[in-house]
Design a protein around this motif. Sequence first.
Motif, PDB file in Angstrom:
ATOM      1  N   UNK A 119      -5.664  51.303 -36.233  1.00 54.10           N
ATOM      2  CA  UNK A 119      -6.145  50.984 -34.893  1.00 54.10           C
ATOM      3  C   UNK A 119      -7.668  50.996 -34.907  1.00 54.10           C
ATOM      4  N   UNK A 120      -8.291  49.803 -34.754  1.00 53.53           N
ATOM      5  CA  UNK A 120      -9.750  49.767 -34.663  1.00 53.53           C
ATOM      6  C   UNK A 120     -10.220  50.373 -33.343  1.00 53.53           C
ATOM      7  N   UNK A 142     -11.055  41.237 -27.871  1.00 50.25           N
ATOM      8  CA  UNK A 142     -11.801  40.364 -28.772  1.00 50.25           C
ATOM      9  C   UNK A 142     -13.079  39.877 -28.091  1.00 50.25           C
ATOM     10  N   UNK A 143     -14.079  39.537 -28.916  1.00 50.59           N
ATOM     11  CA  UNK A 143     -15.360  39.073 -28.405  1.00 50.59           C
ATOM     12  C   UNK A 143     -15.799  37.809 -29.153  1.00 50.59           C
ATOM     13  N   UNK A 144     -16.636  37.001 -28.490  1.00 53.60           N
ATOM     14  CA  UNK A 144     -17.162  35.788 -29.113  1.00 53.60           C
ATOM     15  C   UNK A 144     -18.566  36.059 -29.638  1.00 53.60           C
ATOM     16  N   UNK A 182     -14.945  33.034 -37.769  1.00 58.01           N
ATOM     17  CA  UNK A 182     -13.849  32.964 -36.802  1.00 58.01           C
ATOM     18  C   UNK A 182     -14.406  32.581 -35.445  1.00 58.01           C
ATOM     19  N   UNK A 183     -13.496  32.162 -34.538  1.00 60.33           N
ATOM     20  CA  UNK A 183     -13.914  31.803 -33.182  1.00 60.33           C
ATOM     21  C   UNK A 183     -14.072  33.043 -32.310  1.00 60.33           C
ATOM     22  N   UNK A 184     -13.349  34.134 -32.650  1.00 58.79           N
ATOM     23  CA  UNK A 184     -13.489  35.390 -31.912  1.00 58.79           C
ATOM     24  C   UNK A 184     -13.157  36.529 -32.860  1.00 58.79           C
ATOM     25  N   UNK A 185     -13.576  37.764 -32.463  1.00 61.72           N
ATOM     26  CA  UNK A 185     -13.431  38.912 -33.346  1.00 61.72           C
ATOM     27  C   UNK A 185     -12.891  40.104 -32.568  1.00 61.72           C
ATOM     28  N   UNK A 186     -12.029  40.877 -33.224  1.00 61.15           N
ATOM     29  CA  UNK A 186     -11.532  42.114 -32.622  1.00 61.15           C
ATOM     30  C   UNK A 186     -12.680  43.108 -32.471  1.00 61.15           C
ATOM     31  N   UNK A 187     -12.588  43.919 -31.420  1.00 63.26           N
ATOM     32  CA  UNK A 187     -13.613  44.938 -31.183  1.00 63.26           C
ATOM     33  C   UNK A 187     -13.776  45.815 -32.416  1.00 63.26           C
ATOM     34  N   UNK A 188     -15.030  46.031 -32.823  1.00 68.86           N
ATOM     35  CA  UNK A 188     -15.329  46.864 -33.978  1.00 68.86           C
ATOM     36  C   UNK A 188     -15.492  46.091 -35.271  1.00 68.86           C
ATOM     37  N   UNK A 189     -15.137  44.780 -35.273  1.00 70.39           N
ATOM     38  CA  UNK A 189     -15.302  43.976 -36.489  1.00 70.39           C
ATOM     39  C   UNK A 189     -16.785  43.863 -36.838  1.00 70.39           C
ATOM     40  N   UNK A 195     -21.976  44.430 -35.432  1.00 65.65           N
ATOM     41  CA  UNK A 195     -20.726  45.059 -35.016  1.00 65.65           C
ATOM     42  C   UNK A 195     -20.326  44.516 -33.653  1.00 65.65           C
ATOM     43  N   UNK A 196     -19.130  43.928 -33.546  1.00 69.88           N
ATOM     44  CA  UNK A 196     -18.693  43.258 -32.323  1.00 69.88           C
ATOM     45  C   UNK A 196     -18.182  44.283 -31.307  1.00 69.88           C
ATOM     46  N   UNK A 197     -19.015  44.531 -30.306  1.00 67.52           N
ATOM     47  CA  UNK A 197     -18.652  45.445 -29.224  1.00 67.52           C
ATOM     48  C   UNK A 197     -18.751  44.757 -27.868  1.00 67.52           C
ATOM     49  N   UNK A 198     -19.148  43.475 -27.864  1.00 64.33           N
ATOM     50  CA  UNK A 198     -19.273  42.672 -26.649  1.00 64.33           C
ATOM     51  C   UNK A 198     -19.474  41.230 -27.102  1.00 64.33           C
ATOM     52  N   UNK A 199     -19.380  40.283 -26.140  1.00 60.31           N
ATOM     53  CA  UNK A 199     -19.758  38.903 -26.457  1.00 60.31           C
ATOM     54  C   UNK A 199     -21.243  38.890 -26.806  1.00 60.31           C
ATOM     55  N   UNK A 200     -21.616  38.215 -27.892  1.00 58.88           N
ATOM     56  CA  UNK A 200     -23.006  38.249 -28.351  1.00 58.88           C
ATOM     57  C   UNK A 200     -23.515  36.843 -28.652  1.00 58.88           C
ATOM     58  N   UNK A 201     -24.833  36.665 -28.441  1.00 60.05           N
ATOM     59  CA  UNK A 201     -25.509  35.408 -28.753  1.00 60.05           C
ATOM     60  C   UNK A 201     -26.776  35.747 -29.535  1.00 60.05           C
TER      61      UNK A 201
END
Length: 606
Positions: A129-130, A145-147, A166-173, A204-210
Amino acid sequence: MASNTKLPDENGEFDDWIEIYNAGTQAVDIGGLFITDDLNNKTKYQIPTTNAAQTTIPAKGFLLLWADEQPVQGALHVGIKLGAGGEQIGLHQVNGTAINALDFLTFEAQTADISSGREQDGAATFVSFTTPTPKASNNSTAPTTYTLTTTASPGAGGTVGRSPNATSYASGTVVSLTATPAAGYTFTGWSGDATGTVNPLSVTMSANKSITATFTPTGGGQQVVSFMLINAATDQPIRELVAGEVLNLATLGTSLNVQAITSPGTVGSVRFVLSGAQSATKTETGQPYALFGDNNGNYASWTPPVGSYSLTATPYTGSNAGGTAGTPLTLAFSVVNQSTPPTTYTLTTTASPGAGGTVGRSPNATSYASGSVVSLTATPAAGYTFTGWSGDATGTTNPLSVTMSANKSITATFTQTPPTTYTLTTTASPTVGGSIGRSPNATSYASGTVVSLTATPAAGYTFTGWSGDATGTTNPLAVTMSANKSITATFTATGGGQQVVSFILINAATDQPIRQLVNGETLNLATLGTSLNVQALTNPATVGSVRFVLTGPQTQSVTKTETGAPYALFGDTNGNYASWNPPLGNYSLTGTPYTKGNAGGQRAHP
């Protein structure tokens, strides 16, 4: 969780934790049960019986134990500690001389703040479990998931690659971004949801980021950054020219010019080279830099012949194309004279398989005018390679130029590359005979890794050899990983070489075996019937005798010694098994072989 940095206990300490779930319909007090991090020491620590309010789990509820080896901090702080490199967990109940396993788990090396747990509450399958769910249900929906949006500035300055793609990522990726400058540019930093100049950059994916990668031109720091289409009748800009654009004289008029926009705004000079339906070469020393010249901003008029064009503009540090050349800009466009809107076509692109990669297009549009040239780029995901185009295109050219003359559908095919890592499966035979340690301890190994296996016999056993993908008796054993491997360590019981290897459940009505009994099994009399017996299988098949000891809800404990095969808990007459209708409840059964009849001679391992 064996590596916790986010969930503090009541003292603010980030301890290992273990969550226990009560799948029943009544509350359960686990006080008095034993918990261990070593399955060879099942009673290592007893959960206190002095605070039922804390150690009671409500029906369908959860309880969190802190594995910190600090019982002085409270009833929920237990005297074991988990190893992030991989270890064991066991929960046991002592019933007289029997120790019953309620649940146990052997886990591999752990990643910080990623827990191992049952995929669904009370299910058999364990997953990672991430986003852990301490004190809450594991029956969650899909993970958050976040973009991630990446941009190169300017677009011609370079590219931004990502891994995994990828087009989106699970939280914590954790995503690795790599900025690759184009010829004539250098990477100068990140902006948006990242800063600095570290390249590659871990996100680290914790929100949608640009995130934007900024590139700066080399060559005196000068560049042509864009072309501006000019209305020479009004000396006003119409719009920026983009690659592959179609200019329609019917809507734009026939008095045009093209201005080069530079960085910095003023350079020594700009040299234009136009080829295609009309050729022209022009060097402009003063602003504005115009393909067909100007007089103090009064642009000369150009009526372009219909056809296709390529325009290149190069900045120089000196006048009249002298000094150092900067970064040029080349752009293709076409000219038509159509009073009605041009025919447009759609372009459908597909990656096969979907996880194998992506197909980018430039320009990126929903439809294209007839004659437009679209550049397709196939970018494989990690672990894949691009192997070709199909549909309305063939071959392996990448990027691929597609001229739009009809609606088109093009597929990029990606092929998964062979794995560069291998798995190692180790088995102890019999499982009670001992254990196998490995160093390094991992779930998979890179090709060429040397793994040391150590066979450790349990009490009453001796190690007698390797089988499967290894042979011999060398211990420890060095294994070089060149493929997926499965290796078994064989242990032999001491004490006359005799052992009870398993128990077989018998249908006493038919004298036929039903199945092998396994530890912790539940027998349902509604499906099995009420005429049963239990046979002990020995190694060798014939021993001096077998002594059975059964404890549980019988009126009294059962002790039985069988001298001749088959060795049955409730006896037999030449294979005609005596019938046993077991009362409901929990049992513990021990079978011990002896070298002589009536439990005489040498006692072997039970």
